[in-house]
Write a protein that holds these residues in place. Structure first.
Motif, PDB file in Angstrom:
ATOM      1  N   TYR A 119       7.835  -1.382   8.390  1.00  0.00           N
ATOM      2  CA  TYR A 119       6.827  -1.362   7.580  1.00  0.00           C
ATOM      3  C   TYR A 119       6.549  -0.278   8.482  1.00  0.00           C
ATOM      4  O   TYR A 119       6.513  -0.463   9.704  1.00  0.00           O
ATOM      5  CB  TYR A 119       5.999  -1.667   6.550  1.00  0.00           C
ATOM      6  N   PRO A 120       6.307   1.262   8.268  1.00  0.00           N
ATOM      7  CA  PRO A 120       6.109   1.858   6.428  1.00  0.00           C
ATOM      8  C   PRO A 120       7.648   2.107   6.670  1.00  0.00           C
ATOM      9  O   PRO A 120       8.417   1.970   7.139  1.00  0.00           O
ATOM     10  CB  PRO A 120       5.618   2.818   6.574  1.00  0.00           C
ATOM     11  N   LYS A 121       8.168   1.922   4.749  1.00  0.00           N
ATOM     12  CA  LYS A 121       9.328   2.826   5.089  1.00  0.00           C
ATOM     13  C   LYS A 121       9.003   3.649   3.752  1.00  0.00           C
ATOM     14  O   LYS A 121       8.189   4.258   3.046  1.00  0.00           O
ATOM     15  CB  LYS A 121      10.025   2.030   3.900  1.00  0.00           C
TER      16      LYS A 121
ATOM     17  N   LEU B  66       0.883  -1.099   0.270  1.00  0.00           N
ATOM     18  CA  LEU B  66       0.050   0.344  -0.169  1.00  0.00           C
ATOM     19  C   LEU B  66       0.610   1.517  -0.084  1.00  0.00           C
ATOM     20  O   LEU B  66       1.417   1.265   0.944  1.00  0.00           O
ATOM     21  CB  LEU B  66      -0.750   0.329   1.039  1.00  0.00           C
ATOM     22  N   PHE B  67       0.385   1.987  -0.677  1.00  0.00           N
ATOM     23  CA  PHE B  67       1.354   3.209  -1.281  1.00  0.00           C
ATOM     24  C   PHE B  67       0.881   4.532  -0.667  1.00  0.00           C
ATOM     25  O   PHE B  67      -0.398   5.022  -0.917  1.00  0.00           O
ATOM     26  CB  PHE B  67       1.560   2.902  -2.656  1.00  0.00           C
ATOM     27  N   GLN B  68       1.288   5.687   0.205  1.00  0.00           N
ATOM     28  CA  GLN B  68       0.486   6.745   0.760  1.00  0.00           C
ATOM     29  C   GLN B  68       1.362   7.977   0.671  1.00  0.00           C
ATOM     30  O   GLN B  68       2.988   7.529   1.266  1.00  0.00           O
ATOM     31  CB  GLN B  68       0.077   7.193   2.405  1.00  0.00           C
ATOM     32  N   ASP B  69       1.443   8.655  -0.292  1.00  0.00           N
ATOM     33  CA  ASP B  69       2.844   9.588  -0.152  1.00  0.00           C
ATOM     34  C   ASP B  69       3.997   8.978  -0.411  1.00  0.00           C
ATOM     35  O   ASP B  69       4.419   9.155  -1.568  1.00  0.00           O
ATOM     36  CB  ASP B  69       2.250  10.615   0.997  1.00  0.00           C
ATOM     37  N   ASP B  70       4.839   9.742   0.471  1.00  0.00           N
ATOM     38  CA  ASP B  70       6.238   8.779  -0.014  1.00  0.00           C
ATOM     39  C   ASP B  70       6.592   7.747   1.014  1.00  0.00           C
ATOM     40  O   ASP B  70       7.515   7.280   0.684  1.00  0.00           O
ATOM     41  CB  ASP B  70       7.405  10.302   0.295  1.00  0.00           C
ATOM     42  N   LYS B  71       5.477   7.324   1.605  1.00  0.00           N
ATOM     43  CA  LYS B  71       5.695   5.417   2.176  1.00  0.00           C
ATOM     44  C   LYS B  71       5.079   4.785   1.527  1.00  0.00           C
ATOM     45  O   LYS B  71       5.016   5.107   0.540  1.00  0.00           O
ATOM     46  CB  LYS B  71       5.252   6.138   3.416  1.00  0.00           C
TER      47      LYS B  71
ATOM     48  N   PRO C 133      13.601   1.381  -5.826  1.00  0.00           N
ATOM     49  CA  PRO C 133      14.334   2.704  -6.045  1.00  0.00           C
ATOM     50  C   PRO C 133      13.667   2.847  -7.402  1.00  0.00           C
ATOM     51  O   PRO C 133      13.715   2.121  -8.353  1.00  0.00           O
ATOM     52  CB  PRO C 133      15.908   1.703  -5.846  1.00  0.00           C
ATOM     53  N   GLY C 134      13.584   4.080  -7.694  1.00  0.00           N
ATOM     54  CA  GLY C 134      13.923   4.860  -9.070  1.00  0.00           C
ATOM     55  C   GLY C 134      11.986   5.342  -9.198  1.00  0.00           C
ATOM     56  O   GLY C 134      11.981   5.299 -10.219  1.00  0.00           O
ATOM     57  N   VAL C 135      11.469   4.854  -8.113  1.00  0.00           N
ATOM     58  CA  VAL C 135      10.291   4.883  -8.779  1.00  0.00           C
ATOM     59  C   VAL C 135       9.742   6.410  -7.495  1.00  0.00           C
ATOM     60  O   VAL C 135       9.674   6.275  -6.325  1.00  0.00           O
ATOM     61  CB  VAL C 135       9.330   4.135  -7.905  1.00  0.00           C
ATOM     62  N   PRO C 136       8.493   7.415  -8.148  1.00  0.00           N
ATOM     63  CA  PRO C 136       8.980   8.619  -7.921  1.00  0.00           C
ATOM     64  C   PRO C 136       7.399   8.225  -6.766  1.00  0.00           C
ATOM     65  O   PRO C 136       6.875   7.014  -6.521  1.00  0.00           O
ATOM     66  CB  PRO C 136       7.796   8.766  -8.781  1.00  0.00           C
ATOM     67  N   THR C 137       7.093   9.007  -5.720  1.00  0.00           N
ATOM     68  CA  THR C 137       6.215   8.652  -5.189  1.00  0.00           C
ATOM     69  C   THR C 137       5.142   9.935  -5.074  1.00  0.00           C
ATOM     70  O   THR C 137       5.088  10.125  -6.191  1.00  0.00           O
ATOM     71  CB  THR C 137       7.280  10.110  -3.871  1.00  0.00           C
ATOM     72  N   HIS C 138       4.296   9.425  -4.378  1.00  0.00           N
ATOM     73  CA  HIS C 138       2.828  10.503  -4.525  1.00  0.00           C
ATOM     74  C   HIS C 138       1.878   9.914  -5.827  1.00  0.00           C
ATOM     75  O   HIS C 138       1.425  10.884  -6.819  1.00  0.00           O
ATOM     76  CB  HIS C 138       2.778  11.584  -4.750  1.00  0.00           C
ATOM     77  N   LEU C 139       2.640   8.650  -5.964  1.00  0.00           N
ATOM     78  CA  LEU C 139       1.897   7.194  -7.136  1.00  0.00           C
ATOM     79  C   LEU C 139       0.477   7.505  -7.885  1.00  0.00           C
ATOM     80  O   LEU C 139      -0.318   8.184  -6.112  1.00  0.00           O
ATOM     81  CB  LEU C 139       2.276   6.317  -7.162  1.00  0.00           C
ATOM     82  N   ASP C 140      -0.254   7.810  -8.611  1.00  0.00           N
ATOM     83  CA  ASP C 140      -1.686   7.416  -9.422  1.00  0.00           C
ATOM     84  C   ASP C 140      -2.051   6.266  -9.064  1.00  0.00           C
ATOM     85  O   ASP C 140      -3.462   5.742  -8.713  1.00  0.00           O
ATOM     86  CB  ASP C 140      -2.302   8.050 -10.324  1.00  0.00           C
ATOM     87  N   ALA C 141      -0.955   4.796  -9.434  1.00  0.00           N
ATOM     88  CA  ALA C 141      -2.064   3.590  -9.608  1.00  0.00           C
ATOM     89  C   ALA C 141      -0.262   2.586  -9.422  1.00  0.00           C
ATOM     90  O   ALA C 141       0.703   3.352 -10.078  1.00  0.00           O
ATOM     91  CB  ALA C 141      -2.560   3.566 -10.376  1.00  0.00           C
ATOM     92  N   ALA C 142      -0.893   1.721  -9.354  1.00  0.00           N
ATOM     93  CA  ALA C 142       0.255   0.759  -9.679  1.00  0.00           C
ATOM     94  C   ALA C 142      -0.434  -0.483  -9.220  1.00  0.00           C
ATOM     95  O   ALA C 142      -1.708  -1.033  -9.407  1.00  0.00           O
ATOM     96  CB  ALA C 142       1.037   0.107  -8.241  1.00  0.00           C
ATOM     97  N   VAL C 143       0.401  -1.940 -10.284  1.00  0.00           N
ATOM     98  CA  VAL C 143      -0.449  -3.036 -10.756  1.00  0.00           C
ATOM     99  C   VAL C 143       0.874  -3.865 -11.449  1.00  0.00           C
ATOM    100  O   VAL C 143       1.689  -3.404 -11.714  1.00  0.00           O
ATOM    101  CB  VAL C 143      -0.936  -2.754 -12.040  1.00  0.00           C
ATOM    102  N   GLU C 144       0.720  -5.489 -10.606  1.00  0.00           N
ATOM    103  CA  GLU C 144       2.038  -6.356 -10.796  1.00  0.00           C
ATOM    104  C   GLU C 144       1.686  -6.675 -11.907  1.00  0.00           C
ATOM    105  O   GLU C 144       0.631  -6.893 -12.615  1.00  0.00           O
ATOM    106  CB  GLU C 144       1.073  -7.511 -10.011  1.00  0.00           C
ATOM    107  N   CYS C 145       2.227  -7.739 -12.449  1.00  0.00           N
ATOM    108  CA  CYS C 145       3.038  -8.128 -14.466  1.00  0.00           C
ATOM    109  C   CYS C 145       3.930  -9.377 -13.575  1.00  0.00           C
ATOM    110  O   CYS C 145       5.106  -8.836 -14.434  1.00  0.00           O
ATOM    111  CB  CYS C 145       3.553  -6.553 -15.433  1.00  0.00           C
TER     112      CYS C 145
END
Length: 430
Positions: free
Chosen positions: A125-127, A107-112, A134-146
């Motif tokens: 956690y949280p981290k 679960l992502f919340q702001d920069d955590k 690493p390399g993934v921005p903060t304050h995301l809109d969405a995420a999905v596994e692939c």
């Protein structure tokens, strides 16, 4: 997970063979747990959507969560007591190489970021997002596994604006793509090899590698992913009784994906935890537009036989027809006549071709391929064959015959007692 467009009877029933599937008869949504609970039938823009480790889909909005495709909203704290909503994004990790991480919910919340398993927060956690991704921005809109086989490697797609950051779980490398043709996703969801971008109360299905959108989109999520009054598209179709099952083919590819084929549709059955759902064969194998007679997998390829033609597809992230195909079954396998069923067992190079009451073996390493052995069988009119590490199943109508190995099948002179297809095998109604 849109409606299957063909009108044949088998499709009308198979499309709804799972109680875990989003497609349900339109019914009144059970209301929230309090007057402040949101009503997803009123049109909700979800913050995140992700399956949990049991296969139940969680829909997040503010400080509420819906557990599954039906039922009322519940307080966020009932599921994740250390965290208060809203969140920005969520996904279920697919990382079979690391059992300590596989199936965990992130679960992502702001920069955590928080990692949960069985609703328990993992130690440490949280981290910061950068610590885990690493390399993934903060304050995301969405995420999905692939998972590998749908993407080129086990990956996570992170959405922010029109950019998609593809994170390789093994190497931790990030590749950024811009999918300006796709709506800005406020949540993303993978269900049975299909990928959905949710935006507002609508969704758009997309290809996880290219972002390509095929078909008429957007569509209203209330018709497909929840039970709401005056919504739904299933009509009066009923679940298929296991006693009415009749398969045309079955196979497990080198990636462990198991498919059953019936008429113009297929279902994937190794993902039963997340539900069953029927799709047109042409969605995965677009050239096979008239059903199949037999299917087998070999050397990272899948062979679809229809009539006297065989179509061979690369079983990579998505199925791609090999140049020069289809060819005749005679040219490719040295077989003449109608093929009733076919299978290849794991780690073997022999295609076992069933025609009438005979099983003909073809060595797939030989050039040219010809029948190397011919065995009489105590069975006939077999519909489909499937071989796995646990043995062989020959399907005939709503039953199957089990054999421990091709040798025992070839040497047998009396048919074993047939077993019934059950809901545990393919989600039908016992």
């Amino acid at each position: 997970m849109e409606p299957v467009i063909t009108r044949t009877l088998i499709l009308l029933v198979l499309v709804t063979i799972s109680t875990a599937a989003p497609l349900q008869d339109a019914a009144v949504e059970d209301g929230g747990t309090s007057p402040a609970a949101p009503d997803r039938c009123g049109g909700v823009e979800f913050d995140a959507i992700a399956p949990n480790e049991k296969g139940n889909t969680l829909f997040f909005k503010g400080d509420h969560v819906w557990n599954g495709f039906t039922g009322p909203a519940q307080l966020f704290s009932l599921h994740f007591k250390e965290l208060n909503g809203p969140i920005n994004a969520a996904f279920r990790m697919h990382n079979t190489e690391n059992p300590n991480d596989h199936d965990h919910i992130y679960l992502f919340q702001d920069d955590k970021v928080c990692s949960y398993f069985n609703q328990t927060l993992e130690e440490g956690y949280p981290k910061q997002i950068q610590e885990d991704f690493p390399g993934v921005p903060t304050h995301l809109d969405a995420a999905v596994e692939c998972p590998k086989g749908e993407c080129m490697a086990d990956s996570v797609l992170f959405f922010k604006g029109q950019d998609v950051h593809v994170y390789d779980i093994a190497t931790k490398a990030v590749k950024t793509k811009t999918w300006s043709h796709l709506p800005s996703c406020t949540s993303a969801f993978r269900w049975l090899e299909h990928y959905y971008c949710f935006h507002g109360q609508n969704f758009t299905r997309f290809h996880p590698i290219s972002g390509e959108v095929t078909g008429a989109y957007p569509k209203d999520a209330r018709h497909y992913f929840m039970n709401c009054p005056n919504f739904g598209h299933r009509g009066d179709r009923k679940p298929l009784k296991c006693s009415n099952i009749k398969l045309n083919a079955a196979t497990t590819d080198d990636g462990g994906r198991t498919y059953f084929f019936a008429g113009p549709i297929y279902i994937r059955v190794d993902t039963h935890r997340d539900g069953f759902h029927a799709f047109p064969i042409t969605r995965a194998w677009k050239e096979a537009n008239d059903g199949v007679d037999a299917v087998f997998s070999y050397d990272s390829k899948i062979y679809l036989i229809k009539g006297d033609q065989v179509y061979i597809y690369k079983a990579d992230a998505h199925f791609t027809l090999i140049e020069g195909y289809p060819k005749t079954v005679k040219e490719e396998l040295g077989i003449e006549g109608t093929v009733d069923a076919a299978f290849v067992c794991p780690t073997e190079n022999i295609a076992h071709i069933i025609q009438g009451n005979s099983m003909r073996d073809v060595d797939l390493t030989a050039t040219p391929r010809v029948i190397s052995r011919d065995f009489p069988l105590p069975l006939s009119d077999i519909d489909a064959g499937l071989c796995g590490d646990d043995g062989i199943r020959l399907f005939k109508g709503s039953q199957f015959y089990y054999y421990e190995s091709p040798r025992i099948l070839a040497m047998g002179r009396i048919a074993p007692v047939a077993s019934d297809i059950t809901s545990a095998l393919m989600g039908c109604e016992d």
